[in-house]
Design a protein around this motif. Structure first.
Motif, PDB file in Angstrom:
ATOM      1  N   ILE A   1       0.945  -1.182   0.008  1.00 22.94           N
ATOM      2  CA  ILE A   1      -0.084   0.097  -0.244  1.00 22.94           C
ATOM      3  C   ILE A   1       0.779   1.239  -0.103  1.00 22.94           C
ATOM      4  CG2 ILE A   1      -1.778   1.381   1.343  1.00 22.94           C
ATOM      5  CD1 ILE A   1      -2.781  -1.444   2.254  1.00 22.94           C
ATOM      6  N   ILE A   2       1.916   1.147   0.771  1.00 20.16           N
ATOM      7  CA  ILE A   2       2.803   2.435   0.823  1.00 20.16           C
ATOM      8  C   ILE A   2       3.528   2.508  -0.325  1.00 20.16           C
ATOM      9  CG2 ILE A   2       5.078   3.296   1.663  1.00 20.16           C
ATOM     10  CD1 ILE A   2       4.220   2.017   4.665  1.00 20.16           C
TER      11      ILE A   2
ATOM     12  N   VAL B   1       0.919   4.533  -2.557  1.00 23.77           N
ATOM     13  CA  VAL B   1       0.491   5.822  -2.238  1.00 23.77           C
ATOM     14  C   VAL B   1       1.606   6.838  -2.090  1.00 23.77           C
ATOM     15  CG1 VAL B   1      -1.722   4.741  -1.388  1.00 23.77           C
ATOM     16  CG2 VAL B   1       0.286   5.050   0.052  1.00 23.77           C
ATOM     17  N   SER B   2       2.865   6.435  -1.600  1.00 23.33           N
ATOM     18  CA  SER B   2       3.756   7.381  -1.159  1.00 23.33           C
ATOM     19  C   SER B   2       4.697   7.692  -2.463  1.00 23.33           C
ATOM     20  CB  SER B   2       4.706   6.646  -0.382  1.00 23.33           C
ATOM     21  OG  SER B   2       5.672   7.595   0.174  1.00 23.33           O
TER      22      SER B   2
ATOM     23  N   PRO C   1       8.505   5.556  -1.326  1.00 23.44           N
ATOM     24  CA  PRO C   1       8.300   4.579  -0.616  1.00 23.44           C
ATOM     25  C   PRO C   1       9.225   3.893   0.315  1.00 23.44           C
ATOM     26  CG  PRO C   1       7.466   4.249  -2.905  1.00 23.44           C
ATOM     27  CD  PRO C   1       8.319   5.238  -2.963  1.00 23.44           C
TER      28      PRO C   1
ATOM     29  N   THR D   1       9.667   6.102   3.177  1.00 24.56           N
ATOM     30  CA  THR D   1       8.441   5.896   4.194  1.00 24.56           C
ATOM     31  C   THR D   1       8.431   4.440   4.881  1.00 24.56           C
ATOM     32  OG1 THR D   1       7.249   7.130   2.619  1.00 24.56           O
ATOM     33  CG2 THR D   1       5.871   5.661   4.123  1.00 24.56           C
TER      34      THR D   1
ATOM     35  N   MET E   1       5.588   8.044  10.725  1.00 21.81           N
ATOM     36  CA  MET E   1       5.624   8.120   9.215  1.00 21.81           C
ATOM     37  C   MET E   1       4.433   9.041   8.765  1.00 21.81           C
ATOM     38  SD  MET E   1       4.006   4.658   7.127  1.00 21.81           S
ATOM     39  CE  MET E   1       2.414   4.798   7.970  1.00 21.81           C
ATOM     40  N   SER E   2       3.554   9.281   9.812  1.00 28.00           N
ATOM     41  CA  SER E   2       2.512  10.527   9.405  1.00 28.00           C
ATOM     42  C   SER E   2       2.900  11.706   9.390  1.00 28.00           C
ATOM     43  CB  SER E   2       1.411  10.376  10.151  1.00 28.00           C
ATOM     44  OG  SER E   2       1.584  10.583  11.700  1.00 28.00           O
TER      45      SER E   2
ATOM     46  N   SER F   1       6.277  11.731   6.524  1.00 24.74           N
ATOM     47  CA  SER F   1       6.216  11.248   5.096  1.00 24.74           C
ATOM     48  C   SER F   1       4.635  11.559   4.918  1.00 24.74           C
ATOM     49  CB  SER F   1       6.338   9.700   5.081  1.00 24.74           C
ATOM     50  OG  SER F   1       4.961   8.920   5.703  1.00 24.74           O
ATOM     51  N   ASP F   2       4.400  11.107   3.442  1.00 29.40           N
ATOM     52  CA  ASP F   2       2.879  11.484   3.126  1.00 29.40           C
ATOM     53  C   ASP F   2       2.166  10.305   3.053  1.00 29.40           C
ATOM     54  OD1 ASP F   2       4.198   9.670   1.238  1.00 29.40           O
ATOM     55  OD2 ASP F   2       3.728  10.992  -0.384  1.00 29.40           O
ATOM     56  N   VAL F   3       2.129   9.459   4.165  1.00 26.35           N
ATOM     57  CA  VAL F   3       1.122   8.321   4.494  1.00 26.35           C
ATOM     58  C   VAL F   3       0.693   8.568   5.921  1.00 26.35           C
ATOM     59  CG1 VAL F   3       1.075   5.821   4.653  1.00 26.35           C
ATOM     60  CG2 VAL F   3       2.493   6.771   2.930  1.00 26.35           C
TER      61      VAL F   3
ATOM     62  N   LEU G   1      -2.673   3.664   8.560  1.00 24.75           N
ATOM     63  CA  LEU G   1      -2.214   2.501   7.926  1.00 24.75           C
ATOM     64  C   LEU G   1      -2.330   1.318   8.926  1.00 24.75           C
ATOM     65  CD1 LEU G   1      -0.942   1.188   5.302  1.00 24.75           C
ATOM     66  CD2 LEU G   1       1.398   1.914   6.293  1.00 24.75           C
TER      67      LEU G   1
END
Length: 347
Positions: free
Chosen positions: A24-25, A28-29, A32, A35, A303-304, A307-309, A313
């Motif tokens: 998933i990362i 969407v990232s 990656p 992240t 991570m939030s 990063s952009d995730v 998650l």
């Protein structure tokens, strides 16, 4: 190999959940690898972050241990959530309105919260033992009742109107649990929960009452036929589990806060069920399960931020773990093949 089947099954479930999260990362990232690196290594990036993992694991150990006892006795009870909340409120009352020295004040507050947790937990236990009431239904009902009562008491009896927030008056400093590692918020409640884990392990595997508990959970009808008073066992295990959940709520409030500020159920009780599943209802394994859950949550928070995730998650990871561990057919074919091979060796 079959001896460690449950542990292997749990590890594979966790690995699959992490792989799904990484996929998933990757989608969407924009970065990656960066992240994933933050998610996996962020909780180890500093002493403070390691402290955050342990701080989050302490309440999870308490509620996980409480749920382990209930699950092992065959009771699917999720009432630790409400008990954790209301016991924290009771401890807060003692911390606000009582004056004692720094040794007895937190001790009395924790014992008061734990005692209330035990007494309230006994109600679904008695209903199950006497009238065979569904403990899942009664425990979830009690969660809502205790949450409503606690919020009412906070709003109309404990609220500090000068704080400009829905929080209680400040605790007496003597009631706060001491920090044991500089640079973190790890408090002395860590020692208390480790003692409880060791005591519970001894109780379950080295005492007559622990044997009766496990026998009742395995087959209540057979336990009764063997002369075990299963009604008494059910009430006893609810008392002990409620005491542990209540102690957890009290320790969390006195160790991490200077005021009572939960305006809703904090979620640790329901998380205790996940810890119990990961631990395979083994008290000693609760330590690793709680630390793992704390680790991935702190990793998700990092991570939030970096990063952009989003941190949500981690909910996917938890859901996949629960799904795989609770699926009876997962890896059952592999287990059956191993059984057949061992049978062939024995002729």
């Amino acid at each position: 190999m079959l001896k460690y089947f449950d542990a292997i099954r749990t590890l594979i479930s966790v690995a699959i959940a992490l792989v799904i999260a990484f996929i998933i990362i990757a989608f969407v990232s924009e970065d990656p690898l960066g992240t994933i690196s933050v998610f996996l290594l962020g909780p180890l990036s500093s002493v403070a972050q390691i402290g955050n993992v342990v701080e989050m694991a302490i309440p999870l150990m308490f509620t996980g241990l409480s749920v382990v006892l209930l699950f092992r006795s065959g009771m699917f009870n999720l009432g630790a959530e409400g008990l954790f909340y209301i016991s924290g409120l009771v401890a807060a009352v003692v911390a606000i309105y009582c004056s004692m020295n720094a040794f007895f004040h937190p001790l009395i507050a924790i014992l008061a919260g734990a005692a209330v947790g035990a007494l309230l937990s006994a109600i679904p236990g008695i209903m199950k033992a006497k009238w065979n009431a569904d403990v899942l239904v009664t425990s979830l009902m009690f969660n809502s009742i205790l949450a409503g009562f606690g919020l009412y008491f906070l709003n109309y009896r404990l609220r500090d109107v000068e704080a400009f927030a829905n929080v209680s008056f400040k605790f007496e400093e003597t009631a706060r649990l001491s920090t044991i590692i500089p640079g973190t918020r790890i408090h002395s409640g860590l020692f208390l929960v480790l003692i409880c884990i060791l005591a519970t392990h001894y109780f379950m595997y080295h005492t007559k009452w622990g044997y009766e508990l496990r026998m009742t959970g395995s087959n209540r009808a057979f336990a009764e036929f063997s002369g075990i008073k299963t009604g008494r066992v059910i009430i006893m295990v609810h008392l002990i589990a409620g005491f542990l959940a209540g102690m957890g709520g009290s320790v969390e409030v006195l160790g991490m806060y200077s005021r009572f500020q939960w305006t809703d159920l904090p979620g640790y009780g329901l998380d205790g069920a996940l810890v119990a599943l990961l631990a395979k209802n083994n008290p000693l394994s609760v330590i690793g399960a709680a630390l793992f859950l704390g680790y991935i949550r702190i990793g998700a928070d990092q991570m939030s931020i970096l990063s952009d995730v989003p941190a949500e998650l981690v909910s996917i990871i938890q859901a996949v773990i629960i799904l795989l561990i609770s699926a009876e057919q997962f890896l059952k074919m592999w287990k059956n093949r191993k059984l057949l091979k061992e049978a062939e060796k024995l002729g």
